[in-house]
Motif scaffolding. Sequence first.
Motif, PDB file in Angstrom:
ATOM      1  N   UNK A  97       0.834  -1.207   0.000  1.00 18.96           N
ATOM      2  CA  UNK A  97       0.000   0.000   0.000  1.00 18.96           C
ATOM      3  C   UNK A  97       0.867   1.254   0.000  1.00 18.96           C
ATOM      4  N   UNK A  98       0.277   2.348  -0.497  1.00 19.84           N
ATOM      5  CA  UNK A  98       0.990   3.630  -0.566  1.00 19.84           C
ATOM      6  C   UNK A  98       0.435   4.599   0.467  1.00 19.84           C
ATOM      7  N   UNK A  99       1.349   5.385   1.062  1.00 25.02           N
ATOM      8  CA  UNK A  99       0.983   6.369   2.074  1.00 25.02           C
ATOM      9  C   UNK A  99       1.809   7.631   1.864  1.00 25.02           C
ATOM     10  N   UNK A 100       1.365   8.718   2.476  1.00 21.81           N
ATOM     11  CA  UNK A 100       2.091   9.982   2.424  1.00 21.81           C
ATOM     12  C   UNK A 100       2.803  10.186   3.760  1.00 21.81           C
ATOM     13  N   UNK A 101       4.090  10.492   3.681  1.00 17.72           N
ATOM     14  CA  UNK A 101       4.869  10.739   4.899  1.00 17.72           C
ATOM     15  C   UNK A 101       4.485  12.072   5.516  1.00 17.72           C
ATOM     16  N   UNK A 102       4.213  12.083   6.811  1.00 23.80           N
ATOM     17  CA  UNK A 102       3.952  13.330   7.521  1.00 23.80           C
ATOM     18  C   UNK A 102       5.265  13.912   8.049  1.00 23.80           C
ATOM     19  N   UNK A 103       6.208  13.035   8.368  1.00 21.85           N
ATOM     20  CA  UNK A 103       7.523  13.455   8.869  1.00 21.85           C
ATOM     21  C   UNK A 103       8.570  12.850   7.938  1.00 21.85           C
ATOM     22  N   UNK A 104       9.706  13.491   7.795  1.00 18.97           N
ATOM     23  CA  UNK A 104      10.731  12.957   6.891  1.00 18.97           C
ATOM     24  C   UNK A 104      11.428  11.711   7.464  1.00 18.97           C
ATOM     25  N   UNK A 105      11.977  10.924   6.550  1.00 18.23           N
ATOM     26  CA  UNK A 105      12.840   9.811   6.946  1.00 18.23           C
ATOM     27  C   UNK A 105      14.265  10.353   6.912  1.00 18.23           C
ATOM     28  N   UNK A 106      14.927  10.315   8.072  1.00 19.94           N
ATOM     29  CA  UNK A 106      16.281  10.867   8.201  1.00 19.94           C
ATOM     30  C   UNK A 106      17.204   9.742   8.657  1.00 19.94           C
ATOM     31  N   UNK A 107      18.359   9.638   7.993  1.00 18.74           N
ATOM     32  CA  UNK A 107      19.348   8.592   8.287  1.00 18.74           C
ATOM     33  C   UNK A 107      18.733   7.199   8.215  1.00 18.74           C
ATOM     34  N   UNK A 108      17.792   6.996   7.322  1.00 18.68           N
ATOM     35  CA  UNK A 108      17.226   5.674   7.070  1.00 18.68           C
ATOM     36  C   UNK A 108      16.112   5.237   7.993  1.00 18.68           C
ATOM     37  N   UNK A 109      15.713   6.100   8.954  1.00 24.03           N
ATOM     38  CA  UNK A 109      14.617   5.696   9.834  1.00 24.03           C
ATOM     39  C   UNK A 109      13.726   6.889  10.150  1.00 24.03           C
ATOM     40  N   UNK A 110      12.491   6.569  10.488  1.00 24.19           N
ATOM     41  CA  UNK A 110      11.526   7.603  10.821  1.00 24.19           C
ATOM     42  C   UNK A 110      10.232   6.967  11.286  1.00 24.19           C
ATOM     43  N   UNK A 111       9.186   7.779  11.314  1.00 24.28           N
ATOM     44  CA  UNK A 111       7.862   7.280  11.713  1.00 24.28           C
ATOM     45  C   UNK A 111       6.837   7.729  10.692  1.00 24.28           C
ATOM     46  N   UNK A 112       5.757   6.999  10.660  1.00 23.22           N
ATOM     47  CA  UNK A 112       4.671   7.331   9.737  1.00 23.22           C
ATOM     48  C   UNK A 112       3.354   6.967  10.414  1.00 23.22           C
ATOM     49  N   UNK A 113       2.382   7.887  10.351  1.00 24.29           N
ATOM     50  CA  UNK A 113       1.065   7.628  10.932  1.00 24.29           C
ATOM     51  C   UNK A 113       0.171   7.008   9.861  1.00 24.29           C
ATOM     52  N   UNK A 114      -0.393   5.836  10.227  1.00 25.19           N
ATOM     53  CA  UNK A 114      -1.365   5.161   9.369  1.00 25.19           C
ATOM     54  C   UNK A 114      -2.595   4.918  10.222  1.00 25.19           C
ATOM     55  N   UNK A 115      -3.676   5.622   9.886  1.00 23.89           N
ATOM     56  CA  UNK A 115      -4.876   5.521  10.711  1.00 23.89           C
ATOM     57  C   UNK A 115      -4.602   6.140  12.062  1.00 23.89           C
TER      58      UNK A 115
END
Length: 147
Positions: A97-115
Motif C-alpha cells: 500500500x501507498x501512504x504519504x509521509x507526515x515526517x521525513x525519513x532521516x538517516x534511514x529511519x523515521x515514523x509514519x502515521x497510518x490511521x
Amino acid sequence: MTDMFVSLGTWNWLIFGFILMALEVLAPGIFLFWLGLAALLVGLISFTVALSWQIQLVMFALFAAAAVPVWRRLARPKPDASASPFLNKRADALLGREFTLEKPIVDGSGTMRIGDTVWRVAGPDTPAGTRVKVVQVDGANLTVGAA
C-alpha cells in the motif's frame, strides 16, 4: 430392576434412546442426543449379539463417554481464514500500500502515521509529504520505498 433389563433387554435400550432423543427436541442442548445415540447403539448391538445386562451397561457408559469428544470435534466451528486473512497481522495488510509521509525519513529511519497508529519506517532519506510504498514488513517495522 435387574428383571426389567433381563425381560426386555434390547427393547429397553431402543426405547430409552428414543426417549432421550425426544427429550432433546423438547429441551435442546445437544447433550441428551449423544446419550440417546449411545443407548440406540447398545440396543442395536444387543440385537445381533446376546450380551448380559452388565456388559450392556458398560457399553452404554463407554459409548456415552466416547460421544463427548466426538461431539466436541464435530461442534467445533471451522476457522475461515479467507474471512479475515490479516486478523492479528495488521502490518501484513499494509504490504504494497501507498501512504504519504507526515515526517521525513532521516538517516534511514523515521515514523509514519497510518490511521490511528504510528509505525516505525525504514528506507532511503525522504522528505515529508512524499508518497511511499510499503515494500517489506518485519514485525512492527515497515520498510518503504518510492511510490
